[in-house]
Design a protein around this motif. Sequence first.
Motif, PDB file in Angstrom:
ATOM      1  N   UNK A   1       0.832  -1.202   0.000  1.00 25.59           N
ATOM      2  CA  UNK A   1       0.000   0.000   0.000  1.00 25.59           C
ATOM      3  C   UNK A   1       0.872   1.260   0.000  1.00 25.59           C
ATOM      4  N   UNK A   2       1.884   1.256   0.864  1.00 20.88           N
ATOM      5  CA  UNK A   2       2.782   2.417   0.915  1.00 20.88           C
ATOM      6  C   UNK A   2       3.414   2.666  -0.464  1.00 20.88           C
ATOM      7  N   UNK A   3       3.825   1.571  -1.089  1.00 19.00           N
ATOM      8  CA  UNK A   3       4.451   1.689  -2.398  1.00 19.00           C
ATOM      9  C   UNK A   3       3.473   2.258  -3.417  1.00 19.00           C
ATOM     10  N   UNK A   4       2.258   1.752  -3.408  1.00 21.75           N
ATOM     11  CA  UNK A   4       1.244   2.219  -4.366  1.00 21.75           C
ATOM     12  C   UNK A   4       0.947   3.703  -4.155  1.00 21.75           C
ATOM     13  N   UNK A   5       0.868   4.114  -2.886  1.00 20.68           N
ATOM     14  CA  UNK A   5       0.579   5.529  -2.608  1.00 20.68           C
ATOM     15  C   UNK A   5       1.732   6.419  -3.078  1.00 20.68           C
ATOM     16  N   UNK A   6       2.953   5.978  -2.824  1.00 27.30           N
ATOM     17  CA  UNK A   6       4.109   6.778  -3.270  1.00 27.30           C
ATOM     18  C   UNK A   6       4.145   6.879  -4.797  1.00 27.30           C
ATOM     19  N   UNK A   7       3.826   5.795  -5.467  1.00 26.90           N
ATOM     20  CA  UNK A   7       3.789   5.823  -6.939  1.00 26.90           C
ATOM     21  C   UNK A   7       2.763   6.853  -7.422  1.00 26.90           C
ATOM     22  N   UNK A   8       1.587   6.814  -6.812  1.00 24.40           N
ATOM     23  CA  UNK A   8       0.528   7.752  -7.216  1.00 24.40           C
ATOM     24  C   UNK A   8       0.916   9.189  -6.900  1.00 24.40           C
ATOM     25  N   UNK A   9       1.512   9.369  -5.736  1.00 29.29           N
ATOM     26  CA  UNK A   9       1.944  10.728  -5.353  1.00 29.29           C
ATOM     27  C   UNK A   9       2.969  11.249  -6.357  1.00 29.29           C
ATOM     28  N   UNK A  10       3.866  10.372  -6.768  1.00 33.38           N
ATOM     29  CA  UNK A  10       4.872  10.761  -7.759  1.00 33.38           C
ATOM     30  C   UNK A  10       4.225  11.185  -9.061  1.00 33.38           C
ATOM     31  N   UNK A  11       3.215  10.436  -9.483  1.00 32.15           N
ATOM     32  CA  UNK A  11       2.521  10.793 -10.736  1.00 32.15           C
ATOM     33  C   UNK A  11       1.819  12.140 -10.602  1.00 32.15           C
ATOM     34  N   UNK A  12       1.218  12.349  -9.451  1.00 30.97           N
ATOM     35  CA  UNK A  12       0.517  13.621  -9.236  1.00 30.97           C
ATOM     36  C   UNK A  12       1.514  14.796  -9.236  1.00 30.97           C
ATOM     37  N   UNK A  13       2.640  14.583  -8.575  1.00 34.17           N
ATOM     38  CA  UNK A  13       3.662  15.638  -8.527  1.00 34.17           C
ATOM     39  C   UNK A  13       4.149  15.970  -9.935  1.00 34.17           C
ATOM     40  N   UNK A  14       4.434  14.941 -10.701  1.00 31.96           N
ATOM     41  CA  UNK A  14       4.996  15.144 -12.036  1.00 31.96           C
ATOM     42  C   UNK A  14       3.957  15.664 -13.020  1.00 31.96           C
TER      43      UNK A  14
ATOM     44  N   UNK B   1      -5.777   8.406   7.823  1.00 32.24           N
ATOM     45  CA  UNK B   1      -5.075   7.894   8.993  1.00 32.24           C
ATOM     46  C   UNK B   1      -3.753   7.205   8.709  1.00 32.24           C
ATOM     47  N   UNK B   2      -3.089   7.612   7.627  1.00 30.97           N
ATOM     48  CA  UNK B   2      -1.802   6.988   7.297  1.00 30.97           C
ATOM     49  C   UNK B   2      -0.691   7.594   8.157  1.00 30.97           C
ATOM     50  N   UNK B   3       0.408   6.883   8.300  1.00 34.37           N
ATOM     51  CA  UNK B   3       1.473   7.392   9.182  1.00 34.37           C
ATOM     52  C   UNK B   3       2.172   8.629   8.629  1.00 34.37           C
ATOM     53  N   UNK B   4       2.650   9.459   9.533  1.00 35.34           N
ATOM     54  CA  UNK B   4       3.448  10.633   9.178  1.00 35.34           C
ATOM     55  C   UNK B   4       4.738  10.197   8.497  1.00 35.34           C
ATOM     56  N   UNK B   5       5.271   9.057   8.928  1.00 39.33           N
ATOM     57  CA  UNK B   5       6.521   8.562   8.334  1.00 39.33           C
ATOM     58  C   UNK B   5       6.372   8.322   6.838  1.00 39.33           C
ATOM     59  N   UNK B   6       5.167   8.034   6.382  1.00 36.37           N
ATOM     60  CA  UNK B   6       4.917   7.935   4.941  1.00 36.37           C
ATOM     61  C   UNK B   6       4.626   9.326   4.366  1.00 36.37           C
ATOM     62  N   UNK B   7       3.871  10.096   5.134  1.00 39.31           N
ATOM     63  CA  UNK B   7       3.438  11.411   4.642  1.00 39.31           C
ATOM     64  C   UNK B   7       4.612  12.335   4.328  1.00 39.31           C
ATOM     65  N   UNK B   8       5.673  12.252   5.129  1.00 34.53           N
ATOM     66  CA  UNK B   8       6.824  13.125   4.848  1.00 34.53           C
ATOM     67  C   UNK B   8       7.363  12.881   3.437  1.00 34.53           C
ATOM     68  N   UNK B   9       7.268  11.652   2.969  1.00 35.97           N
ATOM     69  CA  UNK B   9       7.780  11.322   1.632  1.00 35.97           C
ATOM     70  C   UNK B   9       6.871  11.897   0.551  1.00 35.97           C
ATOM     71  N   UNK B  10       5.573  11.855   0.804  1.00 32.71           N
ATOM     72  CA  UNK B  10       4.623  12.463  -0.139  1.00 32.71           C
ATOM     73  C   UNK B  10       4.827  13.970  -0.160  1.00 32.71           C
ATOM     74  N   UNK B  11       4.960  14.526   1.038  1.00 35.71           N
ATOM     75  CA  UNK B  11       5.208  15.975   1.115  1.00 35.71           C
ATOM     76  C   UNK B  11       6.469  16.344   0.346  1.00 35.71           C
ATOM     77  N   UNK B  12       7.511  15.540   0.497  1.00 37.27           N
ATOM     78  CA  UNK B  12       8.760  15.850  -0.210  1.00 37.27           C
ATOM     79  C   UNK B  12       8.513  15.950  -1.712  1.00 37.27           C
ATOM     80  N   UNK B  13       7.767  14.986  -2.252  1.00 36.91           N
ATOM     81  CA  UNK B  13       7.518  15.001  -3.701  1.00 36.91           C
ATOM     82  C   UNK B  13       6.770  16.261  -4.115  1.00 36.91           C
ATOM     83  N   UNK B  14       5.774  16.611  -3.321  1.00 39.70           N
ATOM     84  CA  UNK B  14       4.973  17.773  -3.687  1.00 39.70           C
ATOM     85  C   UNK B  14       5.786  19.066  -3.570  1.00 39.70           C
TER      86      UNK B  14
END
Lengths: 564, 564
Positions: B37-50, B103-116
């Motif tokens: 799930x974490x991987x899928x979310x990061x992939x999607x976040x990357x697509x959104x950022x790009x 309700x996802x962890x902040x430890x994941x959210x920081x990575x999404x934030x970084x991309x954005x």
Amino acid sequence: MQYQAPVDDMMFLVRDVFSLTKRLGHIADFSDFDEDLYHAILEEAGKFATGVLQPINRSGDEEGCHFEDGVVTTPKGFKEAYQAYVEGGWQSITADPNYGGQGLPKALHVLIEEMFYSANTSFCLYGSLTGGATQLLQAHADDATKEKYLPNLISGKWSGSMCLTEAHAGSDLGLLKTKAEPNDDGSYSIEGSKIFITGGEHDMSENIIHLVLARLPDAPAGPKGISLFLVPKFLVNDDGSLGERNGIVCGSIEHKMGIKASSTCVMNMDNAKGWLIGPPHRGLACMFTMMNLERLSIGIQGIGLGEMSYQQANTYANERLQGKATDGEAPAPLIKHGDVQRMLNTMESFNKGGRALGVWLGSYLDVAFHSEDKEAVKVADVMSAWLTPIAKAYFTDAGYETCTIGQQVFGGHGYVREWGMEQHVRDCRIAQIYEGTNGIQALDLVGRKLIGSKGEFLDTFLSEINADLESLPASDHKDKVIRHLSELKELSTTIISKSADKPDMPQLIACDYLHYVALVTYAYLWLKMEVAAKGELDDKSDFFFKRVLPRTLGLKASIESELY
Amino acid sequence: MQYQAPVDDMMFLVRDVFSLTKRLGHIADFSDFDEDLYHAILEEAGKFATGVLQPINRSGDEEGCHFEDGVVTTPKGFKEAYQAYVEGGWQSITADPNYGGQGLPKALHVLIEEMFYSANTSFCLYGSLTGGATQLLQAHADDATKEKYLPNLISGKWSGSMCLTEAHAGSDLGLLKTKAEPNDDGSYSIEGSKIFITGGEHDMSENIIHLVLARLPDAPAGPKGISLFLVPKFLVNDDGSLGERNGIVCGSIEHKMGIKASSTCVMNMDNAKGWLIGPPHRGLACMFTMMNLERLSIGIQGIGLGEMSYQQANTYANERLQGKATDGEAPAPLIKHGDVQRMLNTMESFNKGGRALGVWLGSYLDVAFHSEDKEAVKVADVMSAWLTPIAKAYFTDAGYETCTIGQQVFGGHGYVREWGMEQHVRDCRIAQIYEGTNGIQALDLVGRKLIGSKGEFLDTFLSEINADLESLPASDHKDKVIRHLSELKELSTTIISKSADKPDMPQLIACDYLHYVALVTYAYLWLKMEVAAKGELDDKSDFFFKRVLPRTLGLKASIESELY
């Protein structure tokens, strides 16, 4: 916030630290000048900076330059200020008196330049490039060319530009492609396109004299096939009047991070008429004549902006009330907070250390260009060659850090345009890049100057300092300087000896090495200032030795990690 | 140049370095989540950022926000991007599932934030402030208020702003003057003016929920007399529909160095209707709830921009041909020059070290907010308190240095707006200033956290690392980490013991101390990454230990100079 020209601090260097009139006393060209004259000139320069240049600094940044159909219009007020600049004789300070120059020493000029950069960096650049063109022609043009162009360049009636960079040839000028074909009349027809040309086009001077690097038809590839040409915007008739428009035209101007009131032009040459300056294929060698002077000037940009940022931050820190001081005062002025004191002291460490190095280096350039004492010229040539990359790179790296700190003192107000602190950061940033990036300066220092001379340049540098140190009284700071000089010698010797077996090493350590040498040099100069100030600079000098000089420890360890 | 979301590098941290699912395994709130799930979310976040955020980044900077008659219009494309952001659920990542959050962890959210932040820093700030308002209401509002406001804030349909600063009250909020008078209906009437309000007004969301600090009539002076109020732009009817326009109006927007597509507003309140959140006079205490999260987010801005700058510089260095390499290739790509390698490696040292610290700190915040293991929460609270000022200040100081280096790699092209490298520098600069200046972070670390806890926080930090180090194999780098930790302990003990007699000392050394601790922490994390990468990160880790970590030597000496 009005700029306060630091004339007293500058005269302290001229008189007490470097005894400039004595130092340059053996040079006939300077025999008419004395400290009173220097003082009067600095006073006048300060008034010009404050009264004419600073008032159009922020408006110039907001408005920027305009481009339309090959015409560049400078921001409101620039044309009038330029006229005043020409009338005041500010373009001619160091130029040859035979062509209308004042022939004053560079050691004084760096201080005038600092004031002008403090007040309006964008404005200064036009004159700085004219100065570069002047120096080139003084050194390499024939007498007829000098007669024709120099008086108007030296007065500032005409301005100059240096056309070096092409889209694919920046740090590596050997790649440049602009071509020069000989015409029947002894002139050349030049074709090509140059980018990043400061002052390549503008509306402030009657004519613009471009100095252009290009290749002759028979030119060998690489840097040894480049020649130098004089290409005027308007051809100049034999009677000195302006003739027809030449085929060198501004194609566009850059939109940049800063120095927005300085036009940065793409210059297109289509059958542009030019005249060879110096021997064929020796264009880069001619350039070296002026390189030390120009690089020092660009370094001074870092000090000028750092000084302006410091003055504003210091005033703000004394006025802005925020937080509780350790003595209980609340709200206390920012200056009562230790972290703000650290910031302001760091700024002063760089500004005052750099200013001293600028005058010191300027005095060697004066000897190199004007002395008839051959032995002194030899030493001065080496010292100029050694100190110039340090001055250019470290003044601007430290200037950028200083402007950034000054902005930080203002908090959120530093980030909005209104207060002007962020403009200093943006204006300073380019100085680390142009006139040879600071990386290129570091490679020059380590590759050409240190290793290339097998340590001889370093030895001259150490001898000059050691000879002077003998006259300074014993102190903790003096011991520190001596220890650092000895560490520098040891480290440098290892770098030289290892460079044969480790061809990648010099590049890897170059920037750290330059910063290391700069800090050691500043330590010597802070010691010298401290002694000359008879107690009045002890606190500030102490701060430098305690809080700034220790950066050498990390730099040394970082360098050593690539040596063993 | 298109942003490449570093999903693999991020999953390396999530899976191999921190084993996030295991680390957070004991927390019921996260039990549904796994690495896929974490991987899928990061992939999607990357697509959104790009795909959505990056294309409007430079145009947003060029156009900026517009202000007219109290109305703020965001640059072209921002409204549509914001709509896509809301529809993609990107506002709700860490929010409470009871009100529509994921309700996802902040430890994941920081990575999404970084991309954005990498793709479009200005855009991110709107959502970041909404997140801050959400966290405050989640923690301190009563149930009715939560029901009324949280779902629309969490979805992003409404946005949030934090109204703290006043013209004379920046770092020192105790000086603020905005007043709140009770109305008969339980609401308050608020009068005052706030400055530097990010997202205070814009055209992307239906409503804006302002959280405002103000003083009640009976409030004591200083920071203990400040209360927190919810002040909506449009009043909200009981059925959730929007009612009349409230008396909080944007008076102007700031013209800034960067983040130009983020509106920075003066907000004037004239009989604005507000509701008290949390107890009277406890507004600042309520703020502390969200402070660690917000400060970490702003830190991530530094990493995001540093990463973007690195990607561009790295690509450019591989494509741009200039100069002769030591192996004879000429013209060689920049990357073959040692000084350019040094620049790129320095950038990576900061980006990868910072990213690891972000995830590590995020995981402690997750434990602190979600775990039911009281002992673990206690440790996590201390670790969050200790690491947050380090992350905020060092990520952004290093980010600014990184963006400046990235710009330098481009030479003159880095200074013109066209390539976008100078925008990163300008956008990054604010992160050192807002959300508590980096000086304030350093004072927090040394004053409140180190000295205030009599070293207990430091001991917890050292224990956490030492416990983990036991599982890592012996190596030179491990020895270096151990030595640095022991030096840190010794230095810190001296600081604590001397602080009583030297009340000015903690401020004088604060910034150097913060940088020192940050570098030691990065060393630990680089060691951890090097081990997890099984050889693939050895060169990069080696660079950090050889070339970056030695900065501690200068910092330590500088600190010690104020101790003895």
